[in-house]
Structures are given as C-alpha cells and as structure tokens.
Scaffold this motif. Structure first.
Motif, PDB file in Angstrom:
ATOM      1  N   TRP A   1       0.822  -1.215   0.000  1.00  0.00           N
ATOM      2  CA  TRP A   1       0.000   0.000   0.000  1.00  0.00           C
ATOM      3  C   TRP A   1       0.853   1.261   0.000  1.00  0.00           C
ATOM      4  CZ3 TRP A   1      -5.156  -0.247  -0.701  1.00  0.00           C
ATOM      5  CH2 TRP A   1      -5.793  -1.467  -0.438  1.00  0.00           C
ATOM      6  N   GLY A   2       2.170   1.113  -0.073  1.00  0.00           N
ATOM      7  CA  GLY A   2       3.049   2.248   0.183  1.00  0.00           C
ATOM      8  C   GLY A   2       3.160   3.244  -0.951  1.00  0.00           C
ATOM      9  N   LEU A   3       3.584   4.465  -0.566  1.00  0.00           N
ATOM     10  CA  LEU A   3       3.965   5.484  -1.537  1.00  0.00           C
ATOM     11  C   LEU A   3       5.467   5.421  -1.782  1.00  0.00           C
ATOM     12  CD1 LEU A   3       2.036   8.564  -0.039  1.00  0.00           C
ATOM     13  CD2 LEU A   3       1.279   7.046  -1.891  1.00  0.00           C
ATOM     14  N   ILE A   4       6.198   4.841  -0.807  1.00  0.00           N
ATOM     15  CA  ILE A   4       7.658   4.924  -0.799  1.00  0.00           C
ATOM     16  C   ILE A   4       8.237   3.518  -0.613  1.00  0.00           C
ATOM     17  CG2 ILE A   4       9.612   5.917   0.473  1.00  0.00           C
ATOM     18  CD1 ILE A   4       8.044   8.139  -0.576  1.00  0.00           C
ATOM     19  N   HIS A   5       9.278   3.224  -1.404  1.00  0.00           N
ATOM     20  CA  HIS A   5      10.022   1.987  -1.193  1.00  0.00           C
ATOM     21  C   HIS A   5      10.798   2.080   0.117  1.00  0.00           C
ATOM     22  CE1 HIS A   5       9.373   0.191  -5.130  1.00  0.00           C
ATOM     23  NE2 HIS A   5       9.739   1.303  -5.731  1.00  0.00           N
ATOM     24  N   PRO A   6      11.118   0.939   0.717  1.00  0.00           N
ATOM     25  CA  PRO A   6      11.921   0.980   1.936  1.00  0.00           C
ATOM     26  C   PRO A   6      13.249   1.716   1.756  1.00  0.00           C
ATOM     27  CG  PRO A   6      10.953  -1.173   1.674  1.00  0.00           C
ATOM     28  CD  PRO A   6      10.646  -0.417   0.413  1.00  0.00           C
ATOM     29  N   ASN A   7      13.767   1.824   0.538  1.00  0.00           N
ATOM     30  CA  ASN A   7      15.022   2.566   0.344  1.00  0.00           C
ATOM     31  C   ASN A   7      14.801   4.076   0.230  1.00  0.00           C
ATOM     32  OD1 ASN A   7      14.016   3.087  -2.191  1.00  0.00           O
ATOM     33  ND2 ASN A   7      15.527   1.857  -3.295  1.00  0.00           N
ATOM     34  N   GLY A   8      13.552   4.514   0.423  1.00  0.00           N
ATOM     35  CA  GLY A   8      13.284   5.950   0.422  1.00  0.00           C
ATOM     36  C   GLY A   8      12.890   6.509  -0.942  1.00  0.00           C
ATOM     37  N   GLN A   9      12.996   5.681  -1.986  1.00  0.00           N
ATOM     38  CA  GLN A   9      12.605   6.154  -3.323  1.00  0.00           C
ATOM     39  C   GLN A   9      11.091   6.056  -3.488  1.00  0.00           C
ATOM     40  OE1 GLN A   9      14.689   7.550  -5.681  1.00  0.00           O
ATOM     41  NE2 GLN A   9      15.972   7.487  -3.837  1.00  0.00           N
ATOM     42  N   PRO A  10      10.487   7.034  -4.177  1.00  0.00           N
ATOM     43  CA  PRO A  10       9.041   6.935  -4.406  1.00  0.00           C
ATOM     44  C   PRO A  10       8.695   5.753  -5.311  1.00  0.00           C
ATOM     45  CG  PRO A  10       9.967   8.863  -5.509  1.00  0.00           C
ATOM     46  CD  PRO A  10      11.072   8.265  -4.711  1.00  0.00           C
ATOM     47  N   ILE A  11       7.591   5.089  -5.020  1.00  0.00           N
ATOM     48  CA  ILE A  11       7.136   3.983  -5.861  1.00  0.00           C
ATOM     49  C   ILE A  11       6.491   4.548  -7.126  1.00  0.00           C
ATOM     50  CG2 ILE A  11       5.557   1.990  -5.968  1.00  0.00           C
ATOM     51  CD1 ILE A  11       6.030   1.702  -2.909  1.00  0.00           C
ATOM     52  N   TYR A  12       5.860   5.683  -6.960  1.00  0.00           N
ATOM     53  CA  TYR A  12       5.383   6.465  -8.113  1.00  0.00           C
ATOM     54  C   TYR A  12       5.346   7.899  -7.657  1.00  0.00           C
ATOM     55  CZ  TYR A  12       1.163   5.485  -5.383  1.00  0.00           C
ATOM     56  OH  TYR A  12       0.263   5.319  -4.356  1.00  0.00           O
ATOM     57  N   GLU A  13       5.251   8.813  -8.618  1.00  0.00           N
ATOM     58  CA  GLU A  13       5.250  10.223  -8.250  1.00  0.00           C
ATOM     59  C   GLU A  13       3.922  10.605  -7.650  1.00  0.00           C
ATOM     60  OE1 GLU A  13       7.042  13.386 -10.189  1.00  0.00           O
ATOM     61  OE2 GLU A  13       7.839  12.104 -11.785  1.00  0.00           O
ATOM     62  N   ILE A  14       3.970  11.365  -6.581  1.00  0.00           N
ATOM     63  CA  ILE A  14       2.729  11.826  -5.985  1.00  0.00           C
ATOM     64  C   ILE A  14       2.904  13.262  -5.514  1.00  0.00           C
ATOM     65  CG2 ILE A  14       3.357  10.639  -3.827  1.00  0.00           C
ATOM     66  CD1 ILE A  14      -0.172  10.672  -4.260  1.00  0.00           C
ATOM     67  N   ASP A  15       1.923  14.083  -5.855  1.00  0.00           N
ATOM     68  CA  ASP A  15       1.940  15.494  -5.462  1.00  0.00           C
ATOM     69  C   ASP A  15       0.903  15.699  -4.377  1.00  0.00           C
ATOM     70  OD1 ASP A  15       1.684  18.254  -5.273  1.00  0.00           O
ATOM     71  OD2 ASP A  15       0.303  18.312  -6.979  1.00  0.00           O
ATOM     72  N   LEU A  16       1.352  15.829  -3.134  1.00  0.00           N
ATOM     73  CA  LEU A  16       0.410  15.903  -2.018  1.00  0.00           C
ATOM     74  C   LEU A  16      -0.246  17.280  -1.883  1.00  0.00           C
ATOM     75  CD1 LEU A  16       2.246  13.853   0.759  1.00  0.00           C
ATOM     76  CD2 LEU A  16       0.547  13.078  -0.892  1.00  0.00           C
ATOM     77  N   THR A  17       0.190  18.248  -2.689  1.00  0.00           N
ATOM     78  CA  THR A  17      -0.485  19.543  -2.612  1.00  0.00           C
ATOM     79  C   THR A  17      -1.714  19.558  -3.508  1.00  0.00           C
ATOM     80  OG1 THR A  17       0.690  20.516  -4.472  1.00  0.00           O
ATOM     81  CG2 THR A  17       1.734  20.686  -2.294  1.00  0.00           C
ATOM     82  N   GLY A  18      -1.776  18.636  -4.476  1.00  0.00           N
ATOM     83  CA  GLY A  18      -2.900  18.607  -5.400  1.00  0.00           C
ATOM     84  C   GLY A  18      -2.877  19.756  -6.398  1.00  0.00           C
ATOM     85  N   LYS A  19      -1.780  20.517  -6.398  1.00  0.00           N
ATOM     86  CA  LYS A  19      -1.752  21.741  -7.215  1.00  0.00           C
ATOM     87  C   LYS A  19      -1.046  21.567  -8.545  1.00  0.00           C
ATOM     88  CE  LYS A  19      -2.311  25.119  -3.551  1.00  0.00           C
ATOM     89  NZ  LYS A  19      -1.718  24.886  -2.237  1.00  0.00           N
ATOM     90  N   HIS A  20      -0.175  20.577  -8.614  1.00  0.00           N
ATOM     91  CA  HIS A  20       0.616  20.481  -9.841  1.00  0.00           C
ATOM     92  C   HIS A  20      -0.189  19.827 -10.947  1.00  0.00           C
ATOM     93  CE1 HIS A  20       4.123  22.023  -7.896  1.00  0.00           C
ATOM     94  NE2 HIS A  20       3.900  21.204  -6.882  1.00  0.00           N
ATOM     95  N   PRO A  21       0.036  20.296 -12.140  1.00  0.00           N
ATOM     96  CA  PRO A  21      -0.761  19.795 -13.263  1.00  0.00           C
ATOM     97  C   PRO A  21      -0.402  18.359 -13.631  1.00  0.00           C
ATOM     98  CG  PRO A  21       0.889  21.369 -14.023  1.00  0.00           C
ATOM     99  CD  PRO A  21       0.945  21.381 -12.531  1.00  0.00           C
ATOM    100  N   GLU A  22      -0.990  17.945 -14.694  1.00  0.00           N
ATOM    101  CA  GLU A  22      -0.984  16.533 -15.076  1.00  0.00           C
ATOM    102  C   GLU A  22       0.387  15.932 -15.314  1.00  0.00           C
ATOM    103  OE1 GLU A  22      -4.279  14.757 -15.480  1.00  0.00           O
ATOM    104  OE2 GLU A  22      -4.206  16.367 -14.027  1.00  0.00           O
ATOM    105  N   LYS A  23       1.412  16.774 -15.417  1.00  0.00           N
ATOM    106  CA  LYS A  23       2.709  16.204 -15.774  1.00  0.00           C
ATOM    107  C   LYS A  23       3.196  15.192 -14.737  1.00  0.00           C
ATOM    108  CE  LYS A  23       5.836  19.905 -14.057  1.00  0.00           C
ATOM    109  NZ  LYS A  23       5.979  19.453 -12.702  1.00  0.00           N
ATOM    110  N   GLU A  24       2.635  15.275 -13.520  1.00  0.00           N
ATOM    111  CA  GLU A  24       3.037  14.334 -12.477  1.00  0.00           C
ATOM    112  C   GLU A  24       2.449  12.940 -12.684  1.00  0.00           C
ATOM    113  OE1 GLU A  24       4.499  14.921  -9.249  1.00  0.00           O
ATOM    114  OE2 GLU A  24       4.799  17.080  -9.275  1.00  0.00           O
ATOM    115  N   ARG A  25       1.561  12.821 -13.658  1.00  0.00           N
ATOM    116  CA  ARG A  25       0.892  11.540 -13.817  1.00  0.00           C
ATOM    117  C   ARG A  25       1.856  10.403 -14.137  1.00  0.00           C
ATOM    118  NH1 ARG A  25      -4.659  11.410 -16.858  1.00  0.00           N
ATOM    119  NH2 ARG A  25      -5.848  12.535 -15.310  1.00  0.00           N
TER     120      ARG A  25
END
Ligand SMILES: *[C@@H]1O[C@H](CO)[C@@H](O)[C@H](O)[C@H]1NC(C)=O
Ligand SMILES: *[C@@H]1O[C@H](CO)[C@@H](O)[C@H](O)[C@H]1NC(C)=O
Ligand SMILES: *[C@@H]1O[C@H](CO)[C@@H](O)[C@H](O)[C@H]1NC(C)=O
Length: 457
Positions: A335-359
C-alpha cells in the motif's frame, strides 16, 4: 421574502464554511505504519514526509521516539490508544489521566498533536467488551484533556466499512444490527457533542476488486469518466465510489438522528502490487487513485460529498511504506507510496496543485486490470528457503485436514521427490486450493508465492 431568506441562508452557510476551513485545513495526511523489517528510521521517515509536503502524520500508537522527533515540525499529528489499552482507560479516569500525561502532555504543544484515535477498527473485532469500553475510554481521554485546558485535540475512533449492514445505495446506509445501539448512539453523541469526526477507513479498491466486471474502474479510481450513479431515493448524483461509501455512513448516522457529524478519512489508498489473483493492484492505478484523491480532498472551496457538500474531509493516505511484515494476500504488503530505500514507488503530489505532468501514465494500461482467469499454483517462494521455517509452514498446511497432504504419504502420487521444498510446494497449493474460498491466502509467512507455472512439470 423569499430572496431575503435565500440571502440569509447563504450568509450563514458561508460563515459556517469559512469557520471550518480555517479551523480544519485540507492538508493531506499520511499513515505511518511501521510493520517492516527494512524501513528507514523514524528520523528519516519524518524528513521524507516533510519533503513530500505532507501536512499530517498518523501513528498506530504513541511511540515516544517518533513523538519526540516530531517536536518542532509543522506536521499535525494523530496518535492512537491501542486496542489493548482501551479497557483500562475506560475503567478509570486516573488511567486516562496517566495516558494523557505520558503520551500527550510529554510532547504537546511542541509536537502538534491534533487527533487522538481510540483503538483501531474496534467494531471489526469480536471483543464485545472492547466495544462497550470504547466510548467510556474516549470520554475519559477527552475529560482529561479538558482538565489540562487542551481543547484543540479531537478524540475519535477509526472504523471500517464492515460496520455497515448495508451501504448501497448510499441512502440505504445502515450500521450492522449486531452492534448494539448502546455502543453506536453514545459514540455518535460523543462525536457530535465534541465536534469531532467520524473517522472511516475506506477503500474503494475492495468493493471494486470483488466485482470488477460490474463496477467501472474509473469510478473506483476517482477518474471522473462517464460512469455516474443516481441514488433513486435521495436523488443524489454520484461520480465516484468513494463518495458513495462515505455517504452510506452519513445516511446511517442520519437514521440514528445525527445530521451534522463530519467525516474524516483515517485510511484510504490503493495497492501498488499484489498476487496474481488480485485484480487491479498496480502502480498505475495506485498513482491515479491517490492523485485524484488528493485533488478531491484539497479542492478549494472544499467539495465534501453529495450528501455533505462543501465541507473539508481530513484525509490520511495509507500508507507511507510498503510493509513487508503484514500477513495475508500480497496487496497487504503493497500500500506504500515509498520503497523501503526511500525512493518513491510512483510520483505523488500531495499539494494537489501540480498539473498533469506528475501523472504516472503508462502508454498501455496494466494487464491486471481484468481478473486473471488461468490456473494459479501456490509454491515455495525462494530457491533457498530456511528449511526449519519451511517445515513449520509445511506442517501447518498439512494439519488443516481435508486430505491436504494425503498425496505426500510414502507410496502416494506426490511422495517423490522426497524434499521439504517439493513437499511444501505441493502442500501450499493443496491447502490454498481447499481453503482459498474461505479466505486463506498464499503467504505462509512469506515463504509462498503464486505462480502460473505448473510446478509438477
Ligand atoms: C464516454 O462515453 C462516450 C460515449 O458513450 C464514449 O465514446 C467514451 O469513450 C466514454 N469515455 C470514457 C472515459 O469512458
Ligand atoms: C448535536 O450537537 C448539536 C450542537 O452541538 C445539538 O444542537 C444537537 O442536538 C446534537 N444532536 C443530537 C442528535 O444529539
Ligand atoms: C474441511 O473444509 C471445510 C470447508 O472449508 C471446513 O469447514 C472444515 O473445517 C475442514 N475440515 C477440517 C478437518 O479442517
């Protein structure tokens, strides 16, 4: 007259809304589960949360190291009274007082504790005494906080969707009849009286994955496609499954006479991977769900739900990390956002403000968005499993009866080759095929894995 009234109502509503907006912000929270052998330290984890611009963190306890490290950060913190502590706290005010002293006063206000959640999914376990002790424990905690003049910590309890007898259509929402009204009504009275939230662990993934042919995937992923649902009784139009699930609670509360208790989402998310037989668990869907979720719950002005429009719904995503110690089906550990090594499993923008390029858009949709129809076996996962542990799991499988291991007896069809690994692979598959329908998973303490390759070839 009519127009005057309309203006008056509008005025009142805008005051109410702005009061809420200023006191409860829509910043995103993250659940910090720590059931992993390989996770970054609490210090690194908090740095990670800050760099991800999370606004809140939710703990499953009141860990002293974590609470100390959170001191001076801007993170709003949700701490938890564990299930085991509930009855003691319910039994005496001085136990509650000691809990508050040790777990709140020791850190507050430098650590921005804002929620105390009493227990975790208490009404989903069958300890009926704990059910009865839940609200008295919440009251005692609240009373102790008041005694110390602390008024900005909300006390709640996270409940799961299995408290519902019916949740579809949302207007038919009703709590389970085996939960006595002497538990539910006082709970709602407490939440209403203290202006706290109804905290819900809510996963559109589960209803969708148990019925993926009839529920539209975009509807479950908050993708805003064509799929909509009109609840005939309420007349409300739904554009996503999450709203439907939240509103079933709103309607269930209304049936008990509580119209204005706000919802909070104590857990939600989407698994980024899972077993072969678990449909739709992939990074593509997980990224889409969480991206859309963040946009929805951070929208300004707030969206609320069809039955509770215009309100902020404080939300905690589950979870910060993939947690390798969680038992059960493969999704549980993903269920994680982050691998145990600290790298993101996928990009996520928690501000909800950035446009679609984060998809995290793949050129083709993932292949497991439709149920896998072929054969699956459950076999020993690694080439070099620890033989002692493997034997323990093999014994477990064979002890379950129903002829699970009959074919492994000397002279029987699967006796050869005589090796623990070969016998375990047979026993795991046999056990799983017999008990799968009653909820067994292909896990065996991490020693088993699903495969589409017939192990007897
Ligand atoms: C929406 O509906 C139209 C017409 O039925 C269809 O062509 C289109 O593919 C649909 N879009 C989505 C995202 O499902
Ligand atoms: C909920 O709280 C409000 C205001 O605090 C109160 O007026 C109302 O009667 C309460 N509702 C119930 C059903 O107790
Ligand atoms: C055999 O399987 C059935 C159905 O799963 C179960 O109810 C029963 O307890 C099993 N028998 C034994 C001895 O475990």
């Amino acid at each position: 007259m009519y127009s005057n009234q309309a203006i008056f109502t509008l005025f009142l509503c805008s005051i109410l809304t702005s009061t809420y907006a200023s006191s409860i912000s829509s910043k995103i929270g993250i659940n910090y589960g720590r059931l992993g052998t390989n996770l970054p330290s609490p210090y690194q984890s908090i740095k990670l949360l800050e760099s991800m611009t999370a606004g809140r963190i939710k703990l499953y306890d009141a860990n002293p190291e974590v609470l100390k490290l959170l001191s001076g950060t801007k993170l709003d913190v949700s701490i938890m009274v564990t299930n085991e502590q509930i009855s003691g706290i319910a039994a005496s005010q001085s136990n509650a007082e000691n809990w508050v002293k040790g777990n709140v006063l020791a850190y507050y206000p430098n650590t921005r504790i804002r929620f105390i959640l009493v227990g975790n999914e208490v009404l989903s376990n069958d300890n009926k005494q704990m059910w009865l002790d839940l609200v008295p424990a919440m009251r005692n905690i609240k009373k102790s906080l008041k005694g110390h003049n602390i008024h900005n910590i909300k006390v709640g309890t996270p409940l799961a969707m299995d408290i519902m007898e019916s949740s579809f259509p949302p207007s038919s929402g009703q709590f389970r009849s085996d939960i006595p009204s002497q538990v539910m009504v006082p709970l709602l009275r407490f939440l209403n009286g203290t202006k706290s939230f109804f905290f819900l662990d809510v996963y559109p993934y589960f209803p969708w994955s148990s019925n993926p042919t009839n529920i539209n995937l975009d509807y479950a992923l908050l993708e805003g496609g064509n799929a909509t649902y009109v609840d005939a009784k309420s007349g409300l139009l739904y554009t996503n499954l999450l709203d439907q699930m939240l509103d079933s609670i709103v309607f269930a509360m209304r049936k008990l006479g509580f119209d204005n208790i706000m919802m909070a989402i104590s857990e939600t998310g989407w698994p980024n991977a899972g077993d072969i037989d678990q449909v739709g668990a992939n990074t593509y869907n997980a990224a889409a769900y969480n991206r859309n979720l963040v946009k929805k719950v951070t929208a300004d002005p707030p969206l609320g739900t069809p039955a509770m429009p215009g309100v902020v719904i404080p939300t905690f995503i589950f979870s910060l990390y993939d947690e390798n110690l969680k038992p059960g089906p493969g999704t549980e550990r993903h269920w994680g956002l982050i691998h145990p090594n600290g790298q993101p499993i996928y990009e996520i923008d928690l501000t909800g403000k950035h446009p679609e390029k984060e998809r995290t858009r793949l050129s083709t949709a993932p292949s497991n968005n439709i149920p896998y129809k072929g054969k699956i076996w459950c076999v020993v996962a690694s080439q070099h499993p620890d033989p002692m542990n493997l034997e323990i799991e093999l014994d477990f499988a064979c002890r379950q009866g129903n002829g699970t291991c009959d074919a492994l007896a000397p002279g029987k069809a699967c006796y050869e080759p005589v090796s623990i690994a070969a016998h375990a692979s047979y026993a795991f598959s046999s056990y799983w095929s017999i008990y799968r329908s009653s909820g067994a998973s292909c896990y065996f303490n991490g020693l088993a894995v699903q495969t589409t390759t017939d192990p007897s070839n």
